[in-house]
Scaffold this motif. Structure first.
Motif, PDB file in Angstrom:
ATOM      1  N   VAL A  45    -111.126  58.217-101.291  1.00 44.56           N
ATOM      2  CA  VAL A  45    -110.044  57.717-100.442  1.00 44.56           C
ATOM      3  C   VAL A  45    -109.686  56.281-100.824  1.00 44.56           C
ATOM      4  CG1 VAL A  45    -109.412  57.070 -98.077  1.00 44.56           C
ATOM      5  CG2 VAL A  45    -110.575  59.245 -98.520  1.00 44.56           C
ATOM      6  N   THR A  46    -110.705  55.462-101.099  1.00 43.56           N
ATOM      7  CA  THR A  46    -110.470  54.067-101.477  1.00 43.56           C
ATOM      8  C   THR A  46    -109.736  53.969-102.803  1.00 43.56           C
ATOM      9  OG1 THR A  46    -112.476  53.364-100.303  1.00 43.56           O
ATOM     10  CG2 THR A  46    -111.588  51.866-101.972  1.00 43.56           C
ATOM     11  N   ALA A  47    -110.148  54.738-103.810  1.00 45.17           N
ATOM     12  CA  ALA A  47    -109.495  54.715-105.126  1.00 45.17           C
ATOM     13  C   ALA A  47    -108.041  55.145-105.019  1.00 45.17           C
ATOM     14  CB  ALA A  47    -110.254  55.623-106.103  1.00 45.17           C
ATOM     15  N   TRP A  48    -107.783  56.187-104.239  1.00 41.84           N
ATOM     16  CA  TRP A  48    -106.417  56.675-104.091  1.00 41.84           C
ATOM     17  C   TRP A  48    -105.554  55.658-103.350  1.00 41.84           C
ATOM     18  CZ3 TRP A  48    -104.101  60.100-106.808  1.00 41.84           C
ATOM     19  CH2 TRP A  48    -102.871  60.626-106.400  1.00 41.84           C
ATOM     20  N   ALA A  49    -106.105  55.041-102.308  1.00 38.64           N
ATOM     21  CA  ALA A  49    -105.366  54.020-101.570  1.00 38.64           C
ATOM     22  C   ALA A  49    -105.065  52.817-102.458  1.00 38.64           C
ATOM     23  CB  ALA A  49    -106.164  53.580-100.341  1.00 38.64           C
ATOM     24  N   ASN A  50    -106.014  52.417-103.305  1.00 36.29           N
ATOM     25  CA  ASN A  50    -105.799  51.286-104.209  1.00 36.29           C
ATOM     26  C   ASN A  50    -104.701  51.593-105.224  1.00 36.29           C
ATOM     27  OD1 ASN A  50    -107.750  49.733-102.964  1.00 36.29           O
ATOM     28  ND2 ASN A  50    -109.389  50.306-104.396  1.00 36.29           N
ATOM     29  N   MET A 101    -109.959  57.927-114.541  1.00 34.91           N
ATOM     30  CA  MET A 101    -109.387  56.583-114.543  1.00 34.91           C
ATOM     31  C   MET A 101    -108.090  56.529-115.347  1.00 34.91           C
ATOM     32  SD  MET A 101    -109.396  53.585-113.421  1.00 34.91           S
ATOM     33  CE  MET A 101    -110.976  53.616-112.577  1.00 34.91           C
ATOM     34  N   ALA A 102    -108.060  57.178-116.516  1.00 36.28           N
ATOM     35  CA  ALA A 102    -106.842  57.207-117.331  1.00 36.28           C
ATOM     36  C   ALA A 102    -105.719  57.905-116.580  1.00 36.28           C
ATOM     37  CB  ALA A 102    -107.115  57.908-118.659  1.00 36.28           C
ATOM     38  N   SER A 258    -105.412  63.449 -99.325  1.00 32.79           N
ATOM     39  CA  SER A 258    -106.674  62.810 -99.695  1.00 32.79           C
ATOM     40  C   SER A 258    -107.608  62.729 -98.489  1.00 32.79           C
ATOM     41  CB  SER A 258    -106.405  61.405-100.257  1.00 32.79           C
ATOM     42  OG  SER A 258    -107.600  60.765-100.612  1.00 32.79           O
ATOM     43  N   TYR A 259    -107.047  62.393 -97.320  1.00 27.42           N
ATOM     44  CA  TYR A 259    -107.843  62.302 -96.101  1.00 27.42           C
ATOM     45  C   TYR A 259    -108.374  63.676 -95.694  1.00 27.42           C
ATOM     46  CZ  TYR A 259    -108.885  61.442 -91.136  1.00 27.42           C
ATOM     47  OH  TYR A 259    -109.494  61.358 -89.911  1.00 27.42           O
ATOM     48  N   GLY A 260    -107.503  64.677 -95.741  1.00 27.16           N
ATOM     49  CA  GLY A 260    -107.928  66.029 -95.394  1.00 27.16           C
ATOM     50  C   GLY A 260    -108.991  66.550 -96.331  1.00 27.16           C
ATOM     51  N   SER A 261    -108.849  66.248 -97.629  1.00 26.21           N
ATOM     52  CA  SER A 261    -109.842  66.678 -98.615  1.00 26.21           C
ATOM     53  C   SER A 261    -111.189  66.015 -98.363  1.00 26.21           C
ATOM     54  CB  SER A 261    -109.343  66.349-100.031  1.00 26.21           C
ATOM     55  OG  SER A 261    -110.271  66.747-100.998  1.00 26.21           O
ATOM     56  N   SER A 262    -111.154  64.732 -97.961  1.00 25.30           N
ATOM     57  CA  SER A 262    -112.410  64.012 -97.697  1.00 25.30           C
ATOM     58  C   SER A 262    -113.139  64.579 -96.481  1.00 25.30           C
ATOM     59  CB  SER A 262    -112.124  62.516 -97.476  1.00 25.30           C
ATOM     60  OG  SER A 262    -111.505  62.285 -96.226  1.00 25.30           O
ATOM     61  N   LEU A 263    -112.391  65.245 -95.584  1.00 28.85           N
ATOM     62  CA  LEU A 263    -113.011  65.868 -94.409  1.00 28.85           C
ATOM     63  C   LEU A 263    -113.588  67.240 -94.731  1.00 28.85           C
ATOM     64  CD1 LEU A 263    -110.362  64.984 -91.650  1.00 28.85           C
ATOM     65  CD2 LEU A 263    -112.579  63.890 -92.026  1.00 28.85           C
ATOM     66  N   GLY A 264    -113.375  67.688 -95.965  1.00 29.90           N
ATOM     67  CA  GLY A 264    -113.926  68.971 -96.386  1.00 29.90           C
ATOM     68  C   GLY A 264    -113.020  70.157 -96.115  1.00 29.90           C
ATOM     69  N   ILE A 265    -111.752  69.896 -95.785  1.00 28.63           N
ATOM     70  CA  ILE A 265    -110.809  70.992 -95.548  1.00 28.63           C
ATOM     71  C   ILE A 265    -110.462  71.636 -96.884  1.00 28.63           C
ATOM     72  CG2 ILE A 265    -108.517  71.588 -94.662  1.00 28.63           C
ATOM     73  CD1 ILE A 265    -108.743  69.216 -92.754  1.00 28.63           C
ATOM     74  N   ASP A 266    -110.425  72.969 -96.915  1.00 29.92           N
ATOM     75  CA  ASP A 266    -110.159  73.715 -98.140  1.00 29.92           C
ATOM     76  C   ASP A 266    -108.836  73.285 -98.770  1.00 29.92           C
ATOM     77  OD1 ASP A 266    -110.742  76.123 -99.927  1.00 29.92           O
ATOM     78  OD2 ASP A 266    -108.747  76.612 -99.152  1.00 29.92           O
ATOM     79  N   SER A 379    -107.939  51.434 -96.916  1.00 32.40           N
ATOM     80  CA  SER A 379    -109.003  51.248 -97.898  1.00 32.40           C
ATOM     81  C   SER A 379    -110.094  50.320 -97.379  1.00 32.40           C
ATOM     82  CB  SER A 379    -108.417  50.694 -99.202  1.00 32.40           C
ATOM     83  OG  SER A 379    -109.432  50.388-100.124  1.00 32.40           O
ATOM     84  N   VAL A 380    -109.688  49.168 -96.810  1.00 24.41           N
ATOM     85  CA  VAL A 380    -110.649  48.166 -96.354  1.00 24.41           C
ATOM     86  C   VAL A 380    -111.468  48.693 -95.172  1.00 24.41           C
ATOM     87  CG1 VAL A 380    -110.895  45.897 -95.276  1.00 24.41           C
ATOM     88  CG2 VAL A 380    -109.339  46.201 -97.205  1.00 24.41           C
TER      89      VAL A 380
END
Length: 417
Positions: A45-50, A101-102, A258-266, A379-380
């Motif tokens: 989530v942090t990488a995507w927000a950045n 990263m690329a 990204s948030y939904g994926s981090s919660l483990g939603i399919d 992110s913060v």
């Protein structure tokens, strides 16, 4: 509403670029998470927000300066083409196998090209229609963009989901082909606008306006426009309100998957739910345009901001399962297109038409820096607490501030009338 040929071609660009926007907000975060397999949910989530933050900062810095140059007659289409081609080439480039990263770097530059082209596209609105038709045309752009973007998206989704079993292809390969399909769609629906658009409002060049003279005068022109905005209380207050409320809109859109994926939603549930968002957004944006003509553009923007405040609270406190993500997607679809369309059309009504590109450049600063603030805040807060839900909740403060300023602006206009 019957469109003119130019209005129709302008709307078609929304159909083209919305396909990439939909891909970026649904499939791309999941694809990036697959490339970065092994990273923690908070780290993803942090990488995507950045990444969103960097892209927004670059666009916000460039647009007022390039906007001042683009306001010279004939320049707007040149800048539009340049950024469109940049985004298009890098859209195709994302189909090449690479590290996480690329990929993130190429994604950022592609997003800069896409969003910058959309700034010049928004600034075309006063050139292609009248003030009386502006709400309806702007809303139609978002509406047809939502429904039209589902066509290549469904093709991409079918390839990703059925390709491995039906064609024997790898899922990652099928996902990469989605960038190619989307890029072709974007190109096809941009060509009509390129063939027919003519800049109607703009500053004419004099014999003394050499390239060096124009460039040297850009910064003084930008400073002069800043003073004009500061003196115009309606424009200034609206831009500050926009700065805050659009943050919630853009952050919810860019971070939802990204948030939904981090919660483990399919991932399949996430993508299908966002597809439903497009179908809900189509009639909703059209309805918003019609209601704006009856009850007022500013009032309908305020209604959408209140709705987004409720959406953020729902996401922070109740979003845990796929069913709840579907509810979130439908709610977003009801208000997303309306608030974006009416925001750009309302601004187009209150600014000088001959300086539309420069004004929209500043408008974009407020929109992009709001996006920077929202994603950076997410992110913060997520990094400090390790809880993405608190990061989502934090953007509600910005929506409240935007709402208060919109109410103040409405009272100001009411007293002036």
């Amino acid at each position: 509403m019957k469109y003119t040929k130019l209005e129709r071609n302008w709307v078609m660009y929304d159909v083209g670029n919305s396909a990439l926007v939909l891909l970026q907000t649904s499939v791309v975060p999941i694809y990036f998470n697959a490339l970065a397999a092994g990273a923690s949910s908070a780290g993803l989530v942090t990488a995507w927000a950045n990444a969103q933050t960097v892209a927004s900062l670059v666009v916000a810095f460039l647009m007022p300066i390039l906007g001042a140059l683009a306001d010279y007659a004939g320049n707007k289409i040149k800048f539009f083409i340049g950024f469109f081609l940049t985004g298009l080439v890098l859209c195709f480039a994302q189909a090449v196998p690479m590290s996480a990263m690329a990929f993130l770097v190429i994604y950022v530059v592609c997003t800069i090209g896409l969003n910058s082209s959309m700034t010049f596209y928004d600034a075309m609105l006063p050139d292609i229609t009248t003030d009386e038709r502006m709400d309806a045309v702007s809303s139609s752009g978002y509406a047809w963009g939502y429904i039209g973007s589902t066509i290549p998206f469904i093709i991409c989704l079918a390839l990703i989901m059925a390709g491995p079993s039906a064609l024997g292809l790898e899922t990652m390969f099928c996902t990469r082909m989605a960038f190619v399909i989307t890029g072709v769609w974007w190109l096809v629906f941009t060509l009509p606008l390129l063939r027919t658009y003519k800049q109607k409002y703009g500053r004419e060049r004099s014999s003394e306006d050499t390239l060096g003279h124009i460039v040297s005068g850009v910064f003084s022109e930008v400073a002069h426009t800043m003073k004009e905005i500061a003196r115009d209380k309606v424009v200034l207050l609206y831009m500050v309100a926009f700065f805050f409320y659009i943050d919630g809109v853009h952050t919810v859109i860019s971070m939802a998957t990204s948030y939904g994926s981090s919660l483990g939603i399919d991932s399949t549930q996430l993508v299908l739910a966002l597809l439903v968002t497009q179908f809900v957004a189509f009639p909703s944006a059209i309805i918003y345009g019609k209601l704006a003509g009856r009850v007022g553009t500013l009032r309908m923007i305020t209604v959408a901001v209140v709705a987004y405040m409720c959406i953020v609270l729902f996401a922070a406190f109740f979003l845990k399962t796929a069913t709840e993500f579907w509810i979130l997607a439908i709610l977003v679809g009801m208000f997303q297109g309306g608030v974006q369309a009416l925001s750009r059309s309302y601004f187009g009504k209150i600014i000088p038409k001959e300086k539309s590109n420069e004004y929209y450049g500043f408008f974009d600063i407020f929109g992009r820096y709001a996006s920077v603030m929202g994603t950076l805040l997410v992110s913060v807060v997520t990094s400090l607490t390790g809880d993405p839900s608190l990061g989502v909740l934090s953007i509600g403060i910005l929506l409240v501030v935007g709402f208060v300023l919109l109410v103040k602006l409405s009272k100001m206009q009411g007293s002036a009338a």
